[in-house]
Write an enzyme that holds these catalytic residues in place. Structure first.
Site, PDB file in Angstrom:
ATOM      1  N   ARG A  16       0.786  -1.251   0.000  1.00  0.00           N
ATOM      2  CA  ARG A  16       0.000   0.000   0.000  1.00  0.00           C
ATOM      3  C   ARG A  16       0.803   1.278   0.000  1.00  0.00           C
ATOM      4  O   ARG A  16       0.224   2.362   0.099  1.00  0.00           O
ATOM      5  CB  ARG A  16      -0.977   0.027   1.194  1.00  0.00           C
ATOM      6  CG  ARG A  16      -1.961  -1.135   1.250  1.00  0.00           C
ATOM      7  CD  ARG A  16      -2.856  -1.203   0.051  1.00  0.00           C
ATOM      8  NE  ARG A  16      -3.962  -2.153   0.234  1.00  0.00           N
ATOM      9  CZ  ARG A  16      -4.525  -2.809  -0.770  1.00  0.00           C
ATOM     10  NH1 ARG A  16      -4.088  -2.634  -2.019  1.00  0.00           N
ATOM     11  NH2 ARG A  16      -5.526  -3.630  -0.553  1.00  0.00           N
ATOM     12  N   HIS A 154      -3.110 -15.765  -8.221  1.00  0.00           N
ATOM     13  CA  HIS A 154      -4.291 -16.171  -7.443  1.00  0.00           C
ATOM     14  C   HIS A 154      -5.340 -17.021  -8.180  1.00  0.00           C
ATOM     15  O   HIS A 154      -6.474 -16.587  -8.377  1.00  0.00           O
ATOM     16  CB  HIS A 154      -4.958 -14.970  -6.781  1.00  0.00           C
ATOM     17  CG  HIS A 154      -5.066 -13.722  -7.619  1.00  0.00           C
ATOM     18  ND1 HIS A 154      -5.709 -13.676  -8.817  1.00  0.00           N
ATOM     19  CD2 HIS A 154      -4.596 -12.479  -7.389  1.00  0.00           C
ATOM     20  CE1 HIS A 154      -5.635 -12.450  -9.296  1.00  0.00           C
ATOM     21  NE2 HIS A 154      -4.965 -11.704  -8.461  1.00  0.00           N
ATOM     22  N   ASP A 219      -1.515 -12.871  -1.178  1.00  0.00           N
ATOM     23  CA  ASP A 219      -2.303 -11.757  -1.733  1.00  0.00           C
ATOM     24  C   ASP A 219      -2.754 -10.829  -0.595  1.00  0.00           C
ATOM     25  O   ASP A 219      -3.872 -10.316  -0.584  1.00  0.00           O
ATOM     26  CB  ASP A 219      -3.510 -12.271  -2.539  1.00  0.00           C
ATOM     27  CG  ASP A 219      -4.093 -11.185  -3.450  1.00  0.00           C
ATOM     28  OD1 ASP A 219      -3.562 -10.063  -3.478  1.00  0.00           O
ATOM     29  OD2 ASP A 219      -5.107 -11.476  -4.119  1.00  0.00           O
ATOM     30  N   GLY A 236     -10.321  -8.172  -0.741  1.00  0.00           N
ATOM     31  CA  GLY A 236      -9.058  -8.667  -0.240  1.00  0.00           C
ATOM     32  C   GLY A 236      -9.006  -8.856   1.258  1.00  0.00           C
ATOM     33  O   GLY A 236      -9.827  -8.348   2.006  1.00  0.00           O
TER      34      GLY A 236
END
Ligand SMILES: [Zn+2]
Length: 324
Positions: A16, A154, A219, A236
């Site tokens: 982030r 994923h 993830d 998420g």
């Protein structure tokens, strides 16, 4: 059983930073990684701004961190899917792979050029496939055509597993990852791709066992509680601190895989795909201890397994940071 092994590698995390420092920073995300047994993470470029320039890649490489951080750069400028970034410069700045993760590269020609250029620069291309099976099939065809290397992010569906299995049999250079929340199937909240059926879950476990799926990655996708409340569809989960416990619960305690085979998919294999060293140091794993995730080192707490009983936990992690 108490196991002492080398620290793990997570090749798909969202730290982030820059732009999302209220959810996580490189410093807090890597503290969560160390708590979860990881000595190295590769972070996705869908930050704000996105990691599409050498300056931003260098900034991530230079940031203070508790474990090794390997940035993944964007495939396309701005992740707009129109023009390729400069893979050579990004590689030199420290990028280990390219991905437009969070978005699919819609333009087939652009993806073909990306595979060719990445091959020239020794970078892995990590594909976010949406719709999953269809785009996975397209990208495998492109990798086959261009004789290049492709990694599918994923994987969540049996149909995708089957496409990858048949491609591997034909000799296509494709690797793939899945995530703990798809293996344990007890997650709550939204994630992309979404959790599928029990049949899909079983197929993913079988695909790990027979090496159709090469890697387990978290993830790790932090969001604040306020953001989640305002928009429940925000996708998420955080996963760095629960990855080992969830994976041992899903694969080891069900007697599907040995701990050694599981950890290979969380260390040597992702390191080889990214071309990075296996982290030095030691983690101690108690494979049997039952625990329920409640509190997190991560700045966010949107965990798939909050209140879920897991078996197995990292007791100690001491990664050795390599000198710059
Ligand atoms: Zn993705």
């Amino acid at each position: 059983m108490i196991l002492a092994v080398a620290p793990l590698v997570d090749m798909h995390v969202h730290l982030r930073e820059p732009g999302g420092e209220h959810k996580e920073t490189i410093l807090t995300g890597t503290a969560a990684a160390v708590a979860g047994g990881f000595g190295a993470v590769a972070c996705m470029p869908n930050t704000d701004p996105v990691l599409d320039s050498p300056e931003l890649i260098e900034r991530v490489c230079r940031a203070k961190a508790h474990c090794a951080v390997y940035p993944i750069a964007c495939i396309s400028i701005g992740q707009f899917g129109r023009r390729l970034t400069n893979f050579g410069l990004l590689r030199r700045a420290g990028a280990v792979a390219v991905s437009d993760d969070g978005k699919t590269v819609e333009d087939e020609d652009l993806m073909r050029f990306a595979l060719l250029s990445a091959a020239d620069h020794g970078l892995a291309v990590i594909s976010h496939c949406e719709p999953e099976t269809e785009i996975c099939e397209r990208d495998i065809t492109l990798a086959e055509e261009t004789n290049s290397r492709l990694h599918i992010a994923h994987v969540s569906l049996r149909s995708t597993v089957e496409v990858i299995r048949s491609a591997k049999k034909r000799g296509v250079h494709v690797t793939a990852e899945t995530c703990p929340h798809y293996l344990l199937g007890s997650a709550h909240g939204a994630v992309n791709p979404p959790l599928a059926s029990e049949e899909d879950r079983a197929a993913l476990c079988a695909a790990l066992k027979d090496d159709t799926i090469d890697v387990i990655a978290s993830d790790h996708a932090p969001h604040t509680a306020a953001e989640k409340e305002a928009d429940p569809s925000l996708c998420g989960f955080i996963g760095l601190e629960t990855s080992v416990g969830a994976v041992l619960t899903a694969l080891y305690h069900t007697r599907l895989m040995s701990a050694a085979d599981i950890f290979r998919k969380m260390r040597e294999t992702p390191a080889a795909i990214l071309g990075i060293p296996v982290p030095q140091g030691e983690i101690v794993v108690d494979t049997d201890v039952p625990w329920t995730p409640q509190k997190f080192v991560s700045m966010s707490s949107n965990c798939a397994f909050t209140g879920v009983m897991l078996r197995g936990r990292v007791a100690v992690c001491q990664p050795t940071l390599l000198p710059d």
